[in-house]
Design a protein around this motif. Sequence first.
Motif, mmCIF file in Angstrom:
data_model
loop_
_atom_site.group_PDB
_atom_site.id
_atom_site.type_symbol
_atom_site.label_atom_id
_atom_site.label_comp_id
_atom_site.label_asym_id
_atom_site.label_seq_id
_atom_site.Cartn_x
_atom_site.Cartn_y
_atom_site.Cartn_z
ATOM 1 N N ASN A 2 0.995 -1.321 0.166
ATOM 2 C CA ASN A 2 -0.052 0.066 0.205
ATOM 3 C C ASN A 2 0.770 1.432 0.114
ATOM 4 O OD1 ASN A 2 -2.263 -1.504 -0.110
ATOM 5 N ND2 ASN A 2 -2.695 -1.065 2.065
ATOM 6 N N GLU A 3 2.021 1.134 0.589
ATOM 7 C CA GLU A 3 2.848 2.420 0.474
ATOM 8 C C GLU A 3 3.209 2.586 -0.741
ATOM 9 O OE1 GLU A 3 3.646 -0.215 2.655
ATOM 10 O OE2 GLU A 3 2.793 0.548 4.531
ATOM 11 N N LEU A 4 3.531 1.410 -1.721
ATOM 12 C CA LEU A 4 4.124 1.988 -2.776
ATOM 13 C C LEU A 4 3.000 2.387 -3.969
ATOM 14 C CD1 LEU A 4 5.918 -1.492 -3.552
ATOM 15 C CD2 LEU A 4 7.095 0.983 -3.215
ATOM 16 N N LEU A 5 1.786 1.955 -3.568
ATOM 17 C CA LEU A 5 0.588 2.353 -4.387
ATOM 18 C C LEU A 5 0.301 3.930 -4.102
ATOM 19 C CD1 LEU A 5 -1.874 -0.462 -4.268
ATOM 20 C CD2 LEU A 5 -0.482 0.173 -5.909
ATOM 21 N N GLY A 6 0.280 4.195 -2.525
ATOM 22 C CA GLY A 6 0.405 5.709 -2.130
ATOM 23 C C GLY A 6 1.331 6.437 -2.779
ATOM 24 N N ALA A 7 2.973 6.084 -2.806
ATOM 25 C CA ALA A 7 3.625 6.967 -3.578
ATOM 26 C C ALA A 7 3.614 7.006 -5.107
ATOM 27 C CB ALA A 7 5.105 6.167 -3.323
ATOM 28 N N ALA A 8 3.015 5.980 -5.646
ATOM 29 C CA ALA A 8 2.744 6.202 -7.063
ATOM 30 C C ALA A 8 1.427 6.992 -7.345
ATOM 31 C CB ALA A 8 2.221 4.645 -7.623
ATOM 32 N N THR A 55 -6.688 9.999 -6.913
ATOM 33 C CA THR A 55 -7.596 9.913 -5.603
ATOM 34 C C THR A 55 -8.191 8.305 -5.466
ATOM 35 O OG1 THR A 55 -8.215 12.216 -5.836
ATOM 36 C CG2 THR A 55 -9.630 10.799 -4.637
ATOM 37 N N ALA A 56 -8.580 7.808 -6.589
ATOM 38 C CA ALA A 56 -9.047 6.469 -6.794
ATOM 39 C C ALA A 56 -8.024 5.407 -6.184
ATOM 40 C CB ALA A 56 -9.465 5.995 -8.234
ATOM 41 N N THR A 57 -6.847 5.643 -6.743
ATOM 42 C CA THR A 57 -5.709 4.529 -6.253
ATOM 43 C C THR A 57 -5.459 4.929 -4.710
ATOM 44 O OG1 THR A 57 -4.806 5.019 -8.647
ATOM 45 C CG2 THR A 57 -3.446 4.201 -6.837
ATOM 46 N N ALA A 58 -5.358 6.220 -4.456
ATOM 47 C CA ALA A 58 -5.209 6.350 -3.219
ATOM 48 C C ALA A 58 -6.054 5.928 -2.029
ATOM 49 C CB ALA A 58 -4.828 7.942 -2.695
ATOM 50 N N ILE A 59 -7.325 6.006 -2.447
ATOM 51 C CA ILE A 59 -8.424 5.659 -1.751
ATOM 52 C C ILE A 59 -8.144 3.856 -1.646
ATOM 53 C CG2 ILE A 59 -10.665 5.060 -1.657
ATOM 54 C CD1 ILE A 59 -11.204 7.891 -2.593
ATOM 55 N N VAL A 60 -8.123 3.129 -2.656
ATOM 56 C CA VAL A 60 -8.011 1.774 -2.710
ATOM 57 C C VAL A 60 -6.610 1.170 -1.789
ATOM 58 C CG1 VAL A 60 -6.943 -0.157 -4.186
ATOM 59 C CG2 VAL A 60 -8.764 1.451 -5.072
ATOM 60 N N ALA A 61 -5.548 2.244 -1.836
ATOM 61 C CA ALA A 61 -4.428 1.921 -1.061
ATOM 62 C C ALA A 61 -4.561 1.996 0.396
ATOM 63 C CB ALA A 61 -3.321 2.517 -1.805
ATOM 64 N N ALA A 62 -5.357 3.263 0.775
ATOM 65 C CA ALA A 62 -5.243 3.748 2.148
ATOM 66 C C ALA A 62 -6.605 4.164 2.812
ATOM 67 C CB ALA A 62 -4.384 5.045 2.276
ATOM 68 N N GLY A 63 -7.731 3.882 1.861
ATOM 69 C CA GLY A 63 -8.957 4.145 2.503
ATOM 70 C C GLY A 63 -9.073 5.753 2.228
ATOM 71 N N TRP A 64 -10.793 6.078 2.594
ATOM 72 C CA TRP A 64 -10.911 7.459 2.003
ATOM 73 C C TRP A 64 -10.190 8.433 2.705
ATOM 74 C CZ3 TRP A 64 -14.376 8.593 -1.448
ATOM 75 C CH2 TRP A 64 -15.401 7.428 -2.095
ATOM 76 N N ALA A 65 -10.280 8.785 4.048
ATOM 77 C CA ALA A 65 -9.680 9.855 4.614
ATOM 78 C C ALA A 65 -8.150 9.864 4.435
ATOM 79 C CB ALA A 65 -9.857 9.941 5.960
ATOM 80 N N ALA A 66 -7.636 8.686 4.447
ATOM 81 C CA ALA A 66 -5.910 8.883 4.229
ATOM 82 C C ALA A 66 -5.647 9.176 2.763
ATOM 83 C CB ALA A 66 -5.522 7.619 4.662
ATOM 84 N N GLY A 67 -6.701 8.628 1.880
ATOM 85 C CA GLY A 67 -6.162 8.805 0.489
ATOM 86 C C GLY A 67 -6.567 10.216 -0.085
ATOM 87 N N ILE A 68 -7.600 10.845 0.461
ATOM 88 C CA ILE A 68 -7.641 12.240 0.061
ATOM 89 C C ILE A 68 -6.662 13.238 0.778
ATOM 90 C CG2 ILE A 68 -9.344 14.056 0.249
ATOM 91 C CD1 ILE A 68 -11.803 12.037 0.099
ATOM 92 N N ALA A 69 -6.485 12.839 1.935
ATOM 93 C CA ALA A 69 -5.215 13.596 2.606
ATOM 94 C C ALA A 69 -3.921 13.478 1.703
ATOM 95 C CB ALA A 69 -5.001 13.277 4.033
ATOM 96 N N LEU A 70 -3.689 12.128 1.130
ATOM 97 C CA LEU A 70 -2.435 11.843 0.496
ATOM 98 C C LEU A 70 -2.470 12.791 -0.943
ATOM 99 C CD1 LEU A 70 0.065 10.109 -0.086
ATOM 100 C CD2 LEU A 70 -1.316 8.739 -1.460
ATOM 101 N N VAL A 71 -3.691 12.649 -1.607
ATOM 102 C CA VAL A 71 -3.710 13.372 -2.665
ATOM 103 C C VAL A 71 -3.558 14.980 -2.602
ATOM 104 C CG1 VAL A 71 -4.959 14.057 -4.592
ATOM 105 C CG2 VAL A 71 -4.916 11.753 -4.075
ATOM 106 N N LEU A 72 -4.022 15.447 -1.590
ATOM 107 C CA LEU A 72 -3.877 16.871 -1.249
ATOM 108 C C LEU A 72 -2.564 17.233 -1.103
ATOM 109 C CD1 LEU A 72 -7.063 17.491 0.818
ATOM 110 C CD2 LEU A 72 -6.694 18.134 -1.769
ATOM 111 N N ALA A 73 -1.681 16.405 0.071
ATOM 112 C CA ALA A 73 -0.522 16.833 0.246
ATOM 113 C C ALA A 73 0.415 16.543 -0.883
ATOM 114 C CB ALA A 73 0.011 15.687 1.402
#
Length: 123
Positions: A2-8, A55-73
Amino acid sequence: MNELLGAAAALASLMALTRWAQAAPTRAWGDGAASSLPARQRAWAVAVGTLLLQTATAIVAAGWAAGIALVLAAWMGLGWLLVLAMNQWPQASLRWAQRVGWAGGGVCVVTLVVHGLRLGAAH
């Protein structure tokens, strides 16, 4: 994994950031003149598409809240770093930011396809 997907997902923002920087009147990647309306419209389209993809990828990797926060950051942090790089190494930063952004976007597409296939097989 999931960390690799978040980085991607985070790195995919470079696709849109480089396109936007090319469409904006910048000293680093242009002559400082305002760009044409079609170039800005394409930049908007790439930005919206990239935002949805990552956003779709980050949500798959980390869930709703963390995915949206990751994209914004990612947009804020990588946008800031891209501006710094543009001021120091304009041509190299353009080449590498595009390559890294497309690589991240490619991983996002593959991830969503695999995730969709898993969901389809589960039903």
